[in-house]
Design a protein around this motif. Structure first.
Motif, PDB file in Angstrom:
ATOM      1  N   ILE A  52     -56.920  20.665 -13.485  1.00  0.00           N
ATOM      2  CA  ILE A  52     -55.915  21.046 -14.489  1.00  0.00           C
ATOM      3  C   ILE A  52     -54.636  21.830 -13.484  1.00  0.00           C
ATOM      4  CG2 ILE A  52     -55.141  22.531 -16.458  1.00  0.00           C
ATOM      5  CD1 ILE A  52     -58.314  22.483 -17.253  1.00  0.00           C
ATOM      6  N   MET A  53     -53.291  21.403 -13.755  1.00  0.00           N
ATOM      7  CA  MET A  53     -52.396  21.837 -12.958  1.00  0.00           C
ATOM      8  C   MET A  53     -51.327  22.296 -14.238  1.00  0.00           C
ATOM      9  SD  MET A  53     -49.520  20.279 -10.424  1.00  0.00           S
ATOM     10  CE  MET A  53     -49.872  18.634 -10.810  1.00  0.00           C
ATOM     11  N   PRO A  54     -51.483  23.525 -14.506  1.00  0.00           N
ATOM     12  CA  PRO A  54     -50.274  24.218 -15.583  1.00  0.00           C
ATOM     13  C   PRO A  54     -49.078  24.976 -14.596  1.00  0.00           C
ATOM     14  CG  PRO A  54     -52.186  26.137 -15.057  1.00  0.00           C
ATOM     15  CD  PRO A  54     -52.159  24.886 -14.199  1.00  0.00           C
ATOM     16  N   GLY A  55     -47.782  24.731 -15.316  1.00  0.00           N
ATOM     17  CA  GLY A  55     -46.750  25.577 -14.811  1.00  0.00           C
ATOM     18  C   GLY A  55     -45.353  25.123 -15.435  1.00  0.00           C
ATOM     19  N   TYR A  56     -44.496  25.844 -15.006  1.00  0.00           N
ATOM     20  CA  TYR A  56     -43.049  25.695 -15.560  1.00  0.00           C
ATOM     21  C   TYR A  56     -42.472  24.658 -14.416  1.00  0.00           C
ATOM     22  CZ  TYR A  56     -38.107  26.213 -15.941  1.00  0.00           C
ATOM     23  OH  TYR A  56     -36.872  25.581 -15.844  1.00  0.00           O
ATOM     24  N   TRP A  57     -41.806  23.537 -14.608  1.00  0.00           N
ATOM     25  CA  TRP A  57     -40.948  22.730 -14.062  1.00  0.00           C
ATOM     26  C   TRP A  57     -39.650  22.737 -14.281  1.00  0.00           C
ATOM     27  CZ3 TRP A  57     -44.594  17.783 -13.638  1.00  0.00           C
ATOM     28  CH2 TRP A  57     -45.743  18.034 -12.987  1.00  0.00           C
ATOM     29  N   LYS A  58     -38.740  22.736 -13.483  1.00  0.00           N
ATOM     30  CA  LYS A  58     -36.992  22.618 -14.159  1.00  0.00           C
ATOM     31  C   LYS A  58     -37.067  21.082 -14.588  1.00  0.00           C
ATOM     32  CE  LYS A  58     -32.776  23.022 -13.996  1.00  0.00           C
ATOM     33  NZ  LYS A  58     -32.115  23.503 -15.249  1.00  0.00           N
ATOM     34  N   ASN A  59     -37.560  20.236 -14.004  1.00  0.00           N
ATOM     35  CA  ASN A  59     -37.621  18.846 -14.295  1.00  0.00           C
ATOM     36  C   ASN A  59     -39.064  18.132 -14.394  1.00  0.00           C
ATOM     37  OD1 ASN A  59     -34.440  18.474 -14.546  1.00  0.00           O
ATOM     38  ND2 ASN A  59     -34.762  18.994 -12.271  1.00  0.00           N
ATOM     39  N   SER A  60     -39.348  17.397 -15.599  1.00  0.00           N
ATOM     40  CA  SER A  60     -40.254  16.612 -15.793  1.00  0.00           C
ATOM     41  C   SER A  60     -40.051  15.268 -16.229  1.00  0.00           C
ATOM     42  CB  SER A  60     -41.265  17.242 -16.672  1.00  0.00           C
ATOM     43  OG  SER A  60     -42.461  16.367 -16.758  1.00  0.00           O
ATOM     44  N   GLY A  61     -39.591  14.480 -15.362  1.00  0.00           N
ATOM     45  CA  GLY A  61     -39.132  13.107 -15.948  1.00  0.00           C
ATOM     46  C   GLY A  61     -37.578  13.361 -16.143  1.00  0.00           C
ATOM     47  N   ASP A  62     -37.269  13.068 -17.311  1.00  0.00           N
ATOM     48  CA  ASP A  62     -36.009  13.239 -18.019  1.00  0.00           C
ATOM     49  C   ASP A  62     -35.782  14.578 -19.125  1.00  0.00           C
ATOM     50  OD1 ASP A  62     -37.348  12.181 -20.376  1.00  0.00           O
ATOM     51  OD2 ASP A  62     -35.677  10.748 -20.640  1.00  0.00           O
ATOM     52  N   ARG A 112     -55.195  10.535 -16.055  1.00  0.00           N
ATOM     53  CA  ARG A 112     -54.255  11.622 -16.252  1.00  0.00           C
ATOM     54  C   ARG A 112     -53.494  11.601 -17.769  1.00  0.00           C
ATOM     55  NH1 ARG A 112     -51.068  12.983 -10.570  1.00  0.00           N
ATOM     56  NH2 ARG A 112     -52.847  13.254  -9.522  1.00  0.00           N
ATOM     57  N   ILE A 113     -53.611  13.194 -18.031  1.00  0.00           N
ATOM     58  CA  ILE A 113     -52.948  13.459 -19.355  1.00  0.00           C
ATOM     59  C   ILE A 113     -51.930  14.325 -18.975  1.00  0.00           C
ATOM     60  CG2 ILE A 113     -53.162  14.134 -21.625  1.00  0.00           C
ATOM     61  CD1 ILE A 113     -56.229  13.316 -21.558  1.00  0.00           C
ATOM     62  N   LYS A 114     -50.624  14.161 -19.459  1.00  0.00           N
ATOM     63  CA  LYS A 114     -49.464  15.424 -19.326  1.00  0.00           C
ATOM     64  C   LYS A 114     -49.297  15.838 -20.701  1.00  0.00           C
ATOM     65  CE  LYS A 114     -45.237  14.297 -18.081  1.00  0.00           C
ATOM     66  NZ  LYS A 114     -43.965  13.682 -17.281  1.00  0.00           N
ATOM     67  N   PHE A 115     -49.200  17.095 -20.826  1.00  0.00           N
ATOM     68  CA  PHE A 115     -48.768  17.853 -21.957  1.00  0.00           C
ATOM     69  C   PHE A 115     -47.403  18.625 -21.708  1.00  0.00           C
ATOM     70  CE2 PHE A 115     -53.160  16.685 -22.880  1.00  0.00           C
ATOM     71  CZ  PHE A 115     -52.989  16.783 -24.342  1.00  0.00           C
ATOM     72  N   LEU A 116     -46.496  18.730 -22.436  1.00  0.00           N
ATOM     73  CA  LEU A 116     -45.231  19.212 -22.371  1.00  0.00           C
ATOM     74  C   LEU A 116     -44.683  20.037 -23.404  1.00  0.00           C
ATOM     75  CD1 LEU A 116     -43.552  16.148 -21.247  1.00  0.00           C
ATOM     76  CD2 LEU A 116     -44.207  17.619 -19.790  1.00  0.00           C
ATOM     77  N   ASN A 117     -43.894  21.271 -23.093  1.00  0.00           N
ATOM     78  CA  ASN A 117     -43.223  22.098 -23.980  1.00  0.00           C
ATOM     79  C   ASN A 117     -41.973  22.688 -23.645  1.00  0.00           C
ATOM     80  OD1 ASN A 117     -42.923  24.083 -26.006  1.00  0.00           O
ATOM     81  ND2 ASN A 117     -45.060  24.730 -26.177  1.00  0.00           N
ATOM     82  N   LYS A 118     -41.119  22.314 -24.291  1.00  0.00           N
ATOM     83  CA  LYS A 118     -39.555  22.370 -23.610  1.00  0.00           C
ATOM     84  C   LYS A 118     -39.246  23.821 -24.148  1.00  0.00           C
ATOM     85  CE  LYS A 118     -34.942  20.578 -23.750  1.00  0.00           C
ATOM     86  NZ  LYS A 118     -34.591  21.016 -22.673  1.00  0.00           N
ATOM     87  N   ILE A 119     -38.336  24.435 -22.871  1.00  0.00           N
ATOM     88  CA  ILE A 119     -37.947  25.956 -23.534  1.00  0.00           C
ATOM     89  C   ILE A 119     -36.538  25.742 -23.257  1.00  0.00           C
ATOM     90  CG2 ILE A 119     -38.089  28.189 -22.433  1.00  0.00           C
ATOM     91  CD1 ILE A 119     -40.796  27.298 -21.092  1.00  0.00           C
ATOM     92  N   GLU A 120     -35.857  26.491 -23.863  1.00  0.00           N
ATOM     93  CA  GLU A 120     -34.544  26.536 -24.186  1.00  0.00           C
ATOM     94  C   GLU A 120     -34.230  27.806 -23.248  1.00  0.00           C
ATOM     95  OE1 GLU A 120     -32.337  24.552 -25.529  1.00  0.00           O
ATOM     96  OE2 GLU A 120     -34.128  23.253 -26.461  1.00  0.00           O
ATOM     97  N   LEU A 121     -33.199  27.436 -21.964  1.00  0.00           N
ATOM     98  CA  LEU A 121     -32.729  28.566 -21.278  1.00  0.00           C
ATOM     99  C   LEU A 121     -31.096  28.474 -21.102  1.00  0.00           C
ATOM    100  CD1 LEU A 121     -35.160  27.872 -18.291  1.00  0.00           C
ATOM    101  CD2 LEU A 121     -35.043  29.690 -20.083  1.00  0.00           C
ATOM    102  N   GLN A 122     -30.551  29.773 -21.072  1.00  0.00           N
ATOM    103  CA  GLN A 122     -29.148  29.539 -20.680  1.00  0.00           C
ATOM    104  C   GLN A 122     -28.816  29.226 -19.183  1.00  0.00           C
ATOM    105  OE1 GLN A 122     -26.850  29.918 -23.130  1.00  0.00           O
ATOM    106  NE2 GLN A 122     -28.422  29.835 -24.386  1.00  0.00           N
ATOM    107  N   LYS A 123     -29.643  29.790 -18.339  1.00  0.00           N
ATOM    108  CA  LYS A 123     -29.515  29.666 -16.932  1.00  0.00           C
ATOM    109  C   LYS A 123     -30.837  30.030 -16.401  1.00  0.00           C
ATOM    110  CE  LYS A 123     -28.866  34.791 -15.989  1.00  0.00           C
ATOM    111  NZ  LYS A 123     -28.386  35.543 -16.647  1.00  0.00           N
ATOM    112  N   ASP A 124     -31.002  29.073 -15.068  1.00  0.00           N
ATOM    113  CA  ASP A 124     -32.599  28.900 -14.540  1.00  0.00           C
ATOM    114  C   ASP A 124     -33.249  30.272 -14.458  1.00  0.00           C
ATOM    115  OD1 ASP A 124     -31.719  26.362 -14.236  1.00  0.00           O
ATOM    116  OD2 ASP A 124     -31.484  26.367 -12.070  1.00  0.00           O
ATOM    117  N   SER A 125     -32.962  31.402 -14.061  1.00  0.00           N
ATOM    118  CA  SER A 125     -33.521  32.540 -13.830  1.00  0.00           C
ATOM    119  C   SER A 125     -33.962  33.017 -15.152  1.00  0.00           C
ATOM    120  CB  SER A 125     -32.755  33.608 -13.087  1.00  0.00           C
ATOM    121  OG  SER A 125     -31.502  33.932 -13.707  1.00  0.00           O
TER     122      SER A 125
END
Length: 156
Positions: A52-62, A112-125
């Motif tokens: 299992i690999m969990p985390g936040y990514w700036k980009n996952s595909g598109d 492999r199975i990928k699960f996603l949850n998009k987060i709204e951000l104003q800036k990266d930090s």
């Protein structure tokens, strides 16, 4: 952290902030086997073990600004991952949706199975403040795994 059952994927896990934030495994059920590349290898009662690999990514595909949980069979998994119900939830952001993976040989072989949850951000930090207090719970065939936000405060 390790004495409290919390293990990072690597000691320098904050090196890619804020573009990538790996979550930490919380081993309350003593199911952590070790690190396998970028994955936590966890004991599973039906599969022997699972990655299992969990985390936040700036980009996952598109998709930008997304929590990602990638689940894969290991070389020693004894049954099919595809036969089990899998769900993923975040305490801060809710239910994840199942994402698409390219049909590479590795993705097929490891189911492999990928699960996603998009987060709204104003800036990266902004992601650093948003994940504080977050726990990602992965349910694979009724067995639960918990992953803690990388900004967790652990008292000695």
């Amino acid at each position: 952290m390790n004495k409290k059952g919390i293990t990072p994927i690597r000691e320098d896990y904050k090196r890619n902030y804020p573009l990538g934030l790996p979550y930490l495994v919380f081993d309350e059920n003593k199911s952590f086997n070790g690190i396998r590349g970028d994955f936590y290898n966890m004991k599973h009662y039906k599969l022997s073990d699972i990655n299992i690999m969990p985390g936040y990514w700036k980009n996952s595909g598109d998709i930008e600004n997304v929590l990602v949980v990638l689940i894969a069979m290991s070389n020693t998994t004894t049954s099919s991952l595809n036969k089990l119900k899998v769900t993923v939830e975040s305490s801060n952001f809710g239910t994840f949706f199942k994402g698409e993976l390219p049909m590479t040989e590795l993705n097929k072989r490891q189911q492999r199975i990928k699960f996603l949850n998009k987060i709204e951000l104003q800036k990266d930090s902004d992601i650093i403040k948003k994940v504080v207090g977050d726990t990602i719970t992965v349910n694979i065939g009724g067995q639960l795994y918990k992953f803690l936000n990388p900004e967790i405060e652990v008292s000695k």
